[in-house]
Design a protein around this motif. Structure first.
Motif, PDB file in Angstrom:
ATOM      1  N   ASP A 109      11.668   6.930   7.979  1.00 36.39           N
ATOM      2  CA  ASP A 109      12.717   6.047   7.472  1.00 36.39           C
ATOM      3  C   ASP A 109      12.386   5.504   6.088  1.00 36.39           C
ATOM      4  O   ASP A 109      13.296   5.192   5.313  1.00 36.39           O
ATOM      5  CB  ASP A 109      12.982   4.899   8.451  1.00 36.39           C
ATOM      6  CG  ASP A 109      11.738   4.062   8.726  1.00 36.39           C
ATOM      7  OD1 ASP A 109      10.719   4.633   9.162  1.00 36.39           O
ATOM      8  OD2 ASP A 109      11.788   2.833   8.512  1.00 36.39           O
ATOM      9  N   TRP A 110      11.094   5.410   5.743  1.00 40.38           N
ATOM     10  CA  TRP A 110      10.738   4.948   4.402  1.00 40.38           C
ATOM     11  C   TRP A 110      11.121   5.988   3.347  1.00 40.38           C
ATOM     12  O   TRP A 110      11.601   5.626   2.268  1.00 40.38           O
ATOM     13  CB  TRP A 110       9.241   4.645   4.320  1.00 40.38           C
ATOM     14  CG  TRP A 110       8.875   3.294   4.860  1.00 40.38           C
ATOM     15  CD1 TRP A 110       9.459   2.642   5.913  1.00 40.38           C
ATOM     16  CD2 TRP A 110       7.848   2.428   4.375  1.00 40.38           C
ATOM     17  NE1 TRP A 110       8.854   1.442   6.128  1.00 40.38           N
ATOM     18  CE2 TRP A 110       7.856   1.283   5.201  1.00 40.38           C
ATOM     19  CE3 TRP A 110       6.910   2.520   3.361  1.00 40.38           C
ATOM     20  CZ2 TRP A 110       6.968   0.227   5.010  1.00 40.38           C
ATOM     21  CZ3 TRP A 110       6.010   1.467   3.174  1.00 40.38           C
ATOM     22  CH2 TRP A 110       6.048   0.331   3.983  1.00 40.38           C
TER      23      TRP A 110
ATOM     24  N   ARG B  65      14.842   5.760   3.062  1.00 39.26           N
ATOM     25  CA  ARG B  65      15.252   4.555   2.327  1.00 39.26           C
ATOM     26  C   ARG B  65      14.996   4.711   0.841  1.00 39.26           C
ATOM     27  O   ARG B  65      15.816   4.269   0.009  1.00 39.26           O
ATOM     28  CB  ARG B  65      14.503   3.335   2.879  1.00 39.26           C
ATOM     29  CG  ARG B  65      14.917   2.019   2.227  1.00 39.26           C
ATOM     30  CD  ARG B  65      14.179   0.839   2.863  1.00 39.26           C
ATOM     31  NE  ARG B  65      14.512  -0.416   2.180  1.00 39.26           N
ATOM     32  CZ  ARG B  65      13.963  -1.596   2.496  1.00 39.26           C
ATOM     33  NH1 ARG B  65      13.056  -1.667   3.472  1.00 39.26           N
ATOM     34  NH2 ARG B  65      14.307  -2.690   1.823  1.00 39.26           N
TER      35      ARG B  65
ATOM     36  N   TRP C 214       7.017  -2.621   2.343  1.00 40.77           N
ATOM     37  CA  TRP C 214       7.962  -1.728   1.668  1.00 40.77           C
ATOM     38  C   TRP C 214       7.978  -1.999   0.171  1.00 40.77           C
ATOM     39  O   TRP C 214       8.005  -1.065  -0.641  1.00 40.77           O
ATOM     40  CB  TRP C 214       9.359  -1.895   2.250  1.00 40.77           C
ATOM     41  CG  TRP C 214      10.431  -1.323   1.367  1.00 40.77           C
ATOM     42  CD1 TRP C 214      11.302  -1.989   0.566  1.00 40.77           C
ATOM     43  CD2 TRP C 214      10.707   0.074   1.163  1.00 40.77           C
ATOM     44  NE1 TRP C 214      12.109  -1.126  -0.117  1.00 40.77           N
ATOM     45  CE2 TRP C 214      11.767   0.155   0.230  1.00 40.77           C
ATOM     46  CE3 TRP C 214      10.168   1.248   1.668  1.00 40.77           C
ATOM     47  CZ2 TRP C 214      12.287   1.369  -0.204  1.00 40.77           C
ATOM     48  CZ3 TRP C 214      10.684   2.465   1.246  1.00 40.77           C
ATOM     49  CH2 TRP C 214      11.736   2.510   0.326  1.00 40.77           C
TER      50      TRP C 214
ATOM     51  N   ARG D  70      17.737   6.644  -0.546  1.00 40.48           N
ATOM     52  CA  ARG D  70      18.976   5.855  -0.528  1.00 40.48           C
ATOM     53  C   ARG D  70      18.991   4.808  -1.640  1.00 40.48           C
ATOM     54  O   ARG D  70      20.011   4.598  -2.302  1.00 40.48           O
ATOM     55  CB  ARG D  70      19.122   5.190   0.840  1.00 40.48           C
ATOM     56  CG  ARG D  70      20.450   4.491   1.058  1.00 40.48           C
ATOM     57  CD  ARG D  70      20.626   4.069   2.512  1.00 40.48           C
ATOM     58  NE  ARG D  70      19.625   3.073   2.935  1.00 40.48           N
ATOM     59  CZ  ARG D  70      18.650   3.321   3.804  1.00 40.48           C
ATOM     60  NH1 ARG D  70      18.507   4.536   4.323  1.00 40.48           N
ATOM     61  NH2 ARG D  70      17.796   2.363   4.144  1.00 40.48           N
ATOM     62  N   GLU D  71      17.843   4.155  -1.869  1.00 38.51           N
ATOM     63  CA  GLU D  71      17.792   3.086  -2.872  1.00 38.51           C
ATOM     64  C   GLU D  71      17.536   3.614  -4.278  1.00 38.51           C
ATOM     65  O   GLU D  71      17.846   2.928  -5.257  1.00 38.51           O
ATOM     66  CB  GLU D  71      16.697   2.079  -2.496  1.00 38.51           C
ATOM     67  CG  GLU D  71      17.010   1.315  -1.220  1.00 38.51           C
ATOM     68  CD  GLU D  71      16.020   0.184  -0.961  1.00 38.51           C
ATOM     69  OE1 GLU D  71      15.136  -0.050  -1.826  1.00 38.51           O
ATOM     70  OE2 GLU D  71      16.135  -0.466   0.086  1.00 38.51           O
TER      71      GLU D  71
END
Length: 344
Positions: free
Chosen positions: A202-203, A206, A158, A209-210
């Motif tokens: 989900d990556w 994410r 990631w 989100r980040e």
């Protein structure tokens, strides 16, 4: 830090059709625009060298950058890895009225690897950042965006993916289209690269989100309206690829569901395309170059096989015209219906 790229309004990002080699030409985009008035459309990938050297005359410009005004908003996707050449190509694209210039960092074919562009650029974030910065400087009023994978081959970290995005974002890019799987540069064909590496939505979630200040569009394996709609809870938009091509009426269902409007039957939408088709025929374009983009219109419908067969067998014949499309429609007439989307 470089200057920031021009931005794109959020409402223009929810629905888009992926750039697809040999598919999303100007005829395809014109048809998709009828189906989905609010979708963002993309050209096939065009190498920066081709844009620079192949647009010197009107014939070359039409072949590489051809579009009509109905297609807006439409983005030009570029391939390449030379900042100077990409900057020149971006300027040409902006001058030709494209609403966005997108850099391909996701195509895994042998040809792009040999040319040091596409997915292999995922391992060269500094070079991509230089390319993006040069493109922004050359076309400051046109959004410069990047389409990428999660990584290449066995890159499953990631932090490496996030560092790639951060480097390009620091160069001024605000928008990332994330094909949510790795690209395998050896051992898999381009077709297998769209199917075999596992999807990891989900990556993309994410990342949004980040890095909430970035615009993130998710792409890869989106097959139906419910799945596409679910992605909007986590990202800024959903980009459809093969599903939009093989089942183009899906675009119409999504456009109505997300933006409102009146649902139209497949036959009504297709007949609305008649003026465009007849105009192209009058210019000497063969029906086969347009008909191939509508073969999936009756996907999953009774009569759909006959529709495809009539067009596939007849569109290449000399003199084929709109009457062949009407013949194909006649094979479905008893089975056509209007889709009524569920309440939101």
């Amino acid at each position: 830090m470089s200057s920031r790229s021009a931005s794109i309004a959020a409402e223009h990002l929810r629905l888009s059709v992926a750039p697809m080699m040999d598919w999303t030409d100007t005829h395809c985009r014109n048809f998709h625009r009828l189906l989905a008035p609010h979708a963002r459309l993309y050209t096939e990938m065009v190498h920066a060298n081709a844009v620079i050297h192949g647009t010197a005359d009107e014939k070359g410009r039409e072949k590489l950058l051809g579009k009509d005004d109905s297609q807006h908003p439409v983005a030009l996707q570029l391939g390449g890895s030379d900042p100077h050449l990409l900057a020149k190509a971006a300027r040409i694209g902006a001058d030709h009225g494209f609403d966005e210039i997108n850099l391909n960092c996701g195509c895994p074919s042998d040809r792009v690897q040999a040319g040091r562009f596409g997915a292999c650029l995922m391992r060269e974030p500094t070079l991509v950042a230089d390319c993006v910065a040069a493109m922004i400087e050359a076309a400051p009023d046109t959004p410069i965006t990047v389409k990428c994978r999660l990584g290449v081959d066995d890159d499953h970290e990631w932090d490496r993916f996030r560092a790639f995005v951060d480097a390009i974002a620091d160069a001024g890019c605000n928008l990332f289209v994330v094909h949510a799987r790795n690209a395998w540069l050896k051992g898999l064909s381009p077709k297998e690269n769209r199917e075999v590496p596992p999807l990891r939505y989900d990556w993309a979630y994410r990342l949004k989100r980040e890095r909430p200040d970035l615009q993130v569009i998710v792409n890869g394996g989106i097959a139906d309206a419910e799945e596409a709609t679910a992605h909007l809870d986590y990202t800024d938009g959903a980009m459809l690829g093969r599903a939009a091509y093989h089942d183009p009426y899906l675009l119409h269902r999504l456009d109505i569901r997300w933006f409102g409007g009146e649902t139209r039957s497949r036959a009504d939408l297709l007949r609305a395309w008649k003026p465009y088709v007849e105009g192209q025929l009058a210019r000497g374009v063969y029906l086969k170059h347009m008909a191939r983009h509508i073969l999936g219109l009756f996907h999953g419908e009774r009569g759909g096989r006959a529709f495809r067969q009539i067009l596939s067998e007849g569109a290449h014949r000399p003199g084929a015209d709109w009457s062949l499309v009407e013949q194909a429609l006649a094979a479905t007439a008893m089975h056509d219906f209007v889709f009524c989307p569920p309440a939101a």
